[in-house]
Scaffold this active site. Structure first.
Site, PDB file in Angstrom:
ATOM      1  N   ASP A   1      63.133  22.228  61.739  1.00  0.00           N
ATOM      2  CA  ASP A   1      62.650  20.850  61.626  1.00  0.00           C
ATOM      3  C   ASP A   1      63.059  20.075  62.885  1.00  0.00           C
ATOM      4  O   ASP A   1      62.632  18.935  63.080  1.00  0.00           O
ATOM      5  CB  ASP A   1      63.159  20.164  60.346  1.00  0.00           C
ATOM      6  CG  ASP A   1      64.677  20.036  60.315  1.00  0.00           C
ATOM      7  OD1 ASP A   1      65.360  20.752  61.067  1.00  0.00           O
ATOM      8  OD2 ASP A   1      65.172  19.215  59.516  1.00  0.00           O
ATOM      9  N   SER A   2      63.843  20.721  63.762  1.00  0.00           N
ATOM     10  CA  SER A   2      64.092  20.156  65.094  1.00  0.00           C
ATOM     11  C   SER A   2      62.776  19.975  65.844  1.00  0.00           C
ATOM     12  O   SER A   2      62.750  19.310  66.882  1.00  0.00           O
ATOM     13  CB  SER A   2      65.033  21.064  65.891  1.00  0.00           C
ATOM     14  OG  SER A   2      64.563  22.395  65.915  1.00  0.00           O
TER      15      SER A   2
ATOM     16  N   ASP B   1      62.159  26.184  58.021  1.00  0.00           N
ATOM     17  CA  ASP B   1      63.238  25.214  57.812  1.00  0.00           C
ATOM     18  C   ASP B   1      62.729  24.135  56.862  1.00  0.00           C
ATOM     19  O   ASP B   1      61.740  23.448  57.154  1.00  0.00           O
ATOM     20  CB  ASP B   1      63.591  24.591  59.171  1.00  0.00           C
ATOM     21  CG  ASP B   1      65.029  24.098  59.231  1.00  0.00           C
ATOM     22  OD1 ASP B   1      65.817  24.392  58.316  1.00  0.00           O
ATOM     23  OD2 ASP B   1      65.353  23.407  60.225  1.00  0.00           O
TER      24      ASP B   1
ATOM     25  N   LYS C   1      65.296  28.083  55.036  1.00  0.00           N
ATOM     26  CA  LYS C   1      66.667  27.616  55.299  1.00  0.00           C
ATOM     27  C   LYS C   1      66.769  26.181  54.806  1.00  0.00           C
ATOM     28  O   LYS C   1      65.805  25.414  54.936  1.00  0.00           O
ATOM     29  CB  LYS C   1      66.959  27.680  56.808  1.00  0.00           C
ATOM     30  CG  LYS C   1      68.315  27.111  57.214  1.00  0.00           C
ATOM     31  CD  LYS C   1      68.644  27.382  58.673  1.00  0.00           C
ATOM     32  CE  LYS C   1      68.080  26.375  59.653  1.00  0.00           C
ATOM     33  NZ  LYS C   1      68.464  24.977  59.390  1.00  0.00           N
TER      34      LYS C   1
ATOM     35  N   GLU D   1      69.780  22.750  54.340  1.00  0.00           N
ATOM     36  CA  GLU D   1      71.091  22.240  54.758  1.00  0.00           C
ATOM     37  C   GLU D   1      71.977  21.885  53.578  1.00  0.00           C
ATOM     38  O   GLU D   1      71.509  21.281  52.606  1.00  0.00           O
ATOM     39  CB  GLU D   1      70.904  20.980  55.638  1.00  0.00           C
ATOM     40  CG  GLU D   1      70.225  21.279  56.964  1.00  0.00           C
ATOM     41  CD  GLU D   1      70.054  20.022  57.824  1.00  0.00           C
ATOM     42  OE1 GLU D   1      70.658  18.971  57.494  1.00  0.00           O
ATOM     43  OE2 GLU D   1      69.317  20.096  58.825  1.00  0.00           O
TER      44      GLU D   1
ATOM     45  N   GLU E   1      76.847  25.435  62.152  1.00  0.00           N
ATOM     46  CA  GLU E   1      76.481  24.672  63.346  1.00  0.00           C
ATOM     47  C   GLU E   1      77.642  23.782  63.800  1.00  0.00           C
ATOM     48  O   GLU E   1      78.204  23.016  63.000  1.00  0.00           O
ATOM     49  CB  GLU E   1      75.249  23.800  63.044  1.00  0.00           C
ATOM     50  CG  GLU E   1      74.872  22.887  64.219  1.00  0.00           C
ATOM     51  CD  GLU E   1      73.493  22.248  64.129  1.00  0.00           C
ATOM     52  OE1 GLU E   1      72.749  22.544  63.157  1.00  0.00           O
ATOM     53  OE2 GLU E   1      73.155  21.458  65.021  1.00  0.00           O
TER      54      GLU E   1
HETATM   55  N1  LIG Z   1      67.023  19.847  71.230  1.00  0.00           N
HETATM   56  C1  LIG Z   1      67.804  19.959  70.164  1.00  0.00           C
HETATM   57  N2  LIG Z   1      68.880  20.786  70.218  1.00  0.00           N
HETATM   58  C2  LIG Z   1      69.704  20.905  69.140  1.00  0.00           C
HETATM   59  O1  LIG Z   1      70.666  21.688  69.217  1.00  0.00           O
HETATM   60  C3  LIG Z   1      69.379  20.183  67.959  1.00  0.00           C
HETATM   61  C4  LIG Z   1      68.246  19.346  67.963  1.00  0.00           C
HETATM   62  N3  LIG Z   1      67.496  19.247  69.064  1.00  0.00           N
HETATM   63  N4  LIG Z   1      67.901  18.627  66.881  1.00  0.00           N
HETATM   64  C5  LIG Z   1      68.581  18.853  65.653  1.00  0.00           C
HETATM   65  C6  LIG Z   1      69.980  19.166  65.857  1.00  0.00           C
HETATM   66  C7  LIG Z   1      70.814  18.058  66.417  1.00  0.00           C
HETATM   67  N5  LIG Z   1      71.822  18.784  67.135  1.00  0.00           N
HETATM   68  C8  LIG Z   1      72.716  18.237  68.038  1.00  0.00           C
HETATM   69  C9  LIG Z   1      72.431  17.074  68.694  1.00  0.00           C
HETATM   70  C10 LIG Z   1      73.311  16.522  69.611  1.00  0.00           C
HETATM   71  C11 LIG Z   1      74.512  17.150  69.868  1.00  0.00           C
HETATM   72  C12 LIG Z   1      75.428  16.530  70.847  1.00  0.00           C
HETATM   73  O2  LIG Z   1      74.971  15.853  71.737  1.00  0.00           O
HETATM   74  N6  LIG Z   1      76.707  16.739  70.741  1.00  0.00           N
HETATM   75  C13 LIG Z   1      77.626  16.198  71.732  1.00  0.00           C
HETATM   76  C14 LIG Z   1      78.793  15.569  71.055  1.00  0.00           C
HETATM   77  C15 LIG Z   1      79.364  16.337  69.916  1.00  0.00           C
HETATM   78  C16 LIG Z   1      80.478  15.584  69.178  1.00  0.00           C
HETATM   79  O3  LIG Z   1      80.552  14.348  69.317  1.00  0.00           O
HETATM   80  O4  LIG Z   1      81.241  16.242  68.497  1.00  0.00           O
HETATM   81  C17 LIG Z   1      78.028  17.301  72.689  1.00  0.00           C
HETATM   82  O5  LIG Z   1      78.600  16.986  73.736  1.00  0.00           O
HETATM   83  O6  LIG Z   1      77.712  18.468  72.427  1.00  0.00           O
HETATM   84  C18 LIG Z   1      74.829  18.320  69.182  1.00  0.00           C
HETATM   85  C19 LIG Z   1      73.922  18.865  68.274  1.00  0.00           C
HETATM   86  C20 LIG Z   1      71.601  20.194  67.039  1.00  0.00           C
HETATM   87  N7  LIG Z   1      70.181  20.237  66.818  1.00  0.00           N
HETATM   88  C1  LIG Z   2      69.554  22.874  64.686  1.00  0.00           C
HETATM   89  C2  LIG Z   2      69.020  24.093  63.986  1.00  0.00           C
HETATM   90  C3  LIG Z   2      70.095  24.833  63.325  1.00  0.00           C
HETATM   91  C4  LIG Z   2      67.975  23.687  63.009  1.00  0.00           C
HETATM   92  O1  LIG Z   2      68.148  23.556  61.830  1.00  0.00           O
HETATM   93  C5  LIG Z   2      66.674  23.339  63.574  1.00  0.00           C
HETATM   94  O2  LIG Z   2      66.331  23.818  64.676  1.00  0.00           O
HETATM   95  O3  LIG Z   2      65.963  22.599  62.918  1.00  0.00           O
HETATM   96 MG   LIG Z   3      66.858  22.188  61.004  1.00  0.00          MG
END
Ligand SMILES: Nc1nc(=O)c2c([nH]1)NC[C@@H]1CN(c3ccc(C(=O)N[C@@H](CCC(=O)O)C(=O)O)cc3)CN21
Ligand SMILES: CC(C)C(=O)C(=O)O
Ligand SMILES: [Mg+2]
Length: 282
Positions: A46-47, A85, A115, A117, A184
């Site tokens: 769903d991303s 998803d 899948k 959540e 994750e």
């Molecule tokens: N393009 C994309 N990649 C992804 O991995 C992803 C999506 N979209 N959409 C749904 C979720 C959202 N996710 C994310 C989004 C942002 C961070 C992020 O920016 N994290 C920061 C801070 C983490 C924290 O504060 O603990 C990092 O520096 O990694 C991580 C996972 C993983 N998924």
């Molecule tokens: C972030 C991953 C695990 C997911 O659920 C997605 O791509 O939607």
């Molecule tokens: Mg998802």
């Protein structure tokens, strides 16, 4: 061509310590590239809401979005294990609703499993879908659909309080009948513990190496998604740069009158008198 894997292959792979490779795809060409590369599984995440539709979260994504993208991915990867998803709202309301929507993924988009959540709080949903004869992957840790409650997209399980909760979640997911679980953005130490503790395969996105397989978002690893890059992403290509450069060259060619040259046109057939034809209309 490699034989399409089934659930028993994934169970065996865990037993034999063979890592499963997993990437997201949302459309026909990307699915086809993943299959050509020999990827074990594709997640139609769903991303897609963020990576291909441009929302800033996954909450707006609908069943219709997911089904239509799963259909395109199945056409592009007929011999690859495909995970559908379940979007926000498609399994939150009741066990019956969750089964109904899981059935839609299978009947309309030919997915291999779904899948969803959550841990303890969705155990009855997982059980209901499994009892209806389908395969389920659990997903715990950073759960984007409930990121509002988490205060954003944040890593979790980095302290003993949240880690204990996650261990209980993982056990609940296995107990409910999921055949695998995705973790994750949790610490690798916790991932490793879970992979050893659980009988089912444990897959990681942003949760370190010591487990049964890895997932990345295609748009991240190929350098197509530009809004942000999570820390756990390794960029294997920079498609955005390649695309922008190619578009710039095309723009220049067109403005200079250099495209299309003789190589790219259909000339009139030999002996056809176009001069007289044009005269008729003068
Ligand atoms: N393009 C994309 N990649 C992804 O991995 C992803 C999506 N979209 N959409 C749904 C979720 C959202 N996710 C994310 C989004 C942002 C961070 C992020 O920016 N994290 C920061 C801070 C983490 C924290 O504060 O603990 C990092 O520096 O990694 C991580 C996972 C993983 N998924
Ligand atoms: C972030 C991953 C695990 C997911 O659920 C997605 O791509 O939607
Ligand atoms: Mg998802």
């Amino acid at each position: 061509m490699v034989k399409k894997k089934n659930v028993l292959d994934f169970i065996r792979m865990k037993k034999e310590g063979e890592k499963a490779t997993w990437v997201t795809a949302y459309d026909f060409p990307m699915a086809s590239f993943a299959e050509q590369a020999g990827m074990d599984m594709i997640l139609v995440g769903d991303s897609l809401g963020m990576v291909v539709l441009g929302y800033n979260g996954t909450v707006p994504v609908t069943m219709e979005d997911c089904i239509s993208h799963c259909q395109a991915v199945r056409r592009g990867a007929p011999n690859t294990w495909i995970v559908g998803d379940m979007p926000f709202g498609s399994y939150q309301i009741s066990d019956e609703g969750a089964v109904e929507n899981a059935v839609r993924f299978h009947k309309e988009a030919d997915v291999d499993c779904v899948k969803l959540e959550g841990g303890q709080r969705v155990a009855s949903r997982i059980r209901a879908i499994v009892d209806a004869g389908m395969l389920v992957i659990g997903h715990i840790g950073l759960t984007p659909q409930s990121s509002g409650q988490l205060g954003g997209f944040r890593a979790t399980g980095r302290d003993v309080v949240t880690a204990r909760n996650l261990i209980n979640d993982a056990l609940a997911v296995q107990e409910a009948g999921a055949y695998a679980i995705l973790v994750e953005a949790i610490p690798p130490e916790l991932t490793e513990f879970l992979a050893k503790k659980l009988d089912i395969p444990v897959y990681s996105i942003g949760a370190g190496e010591p487990c049964d397989g890895q997932l990345l978002i295609c748009g991240d690893m190929l350098g197509m998604f530009q809004a942000f890059t999570p820390k756990f992403v390794k960029k294997y290509a920079n498609i955005a740069e390649i695309a922008v450069e190619a578009f710039k060259e095309y723009i220049e060619d067109v403005r200079k009158g250099e495209f299309p040259n003789d190589d790219y046109v259909y000339h009139v057939k030999e002996g056809e008198d176009f001069e007289s034809l044009f005269k008729e209309f003068e």
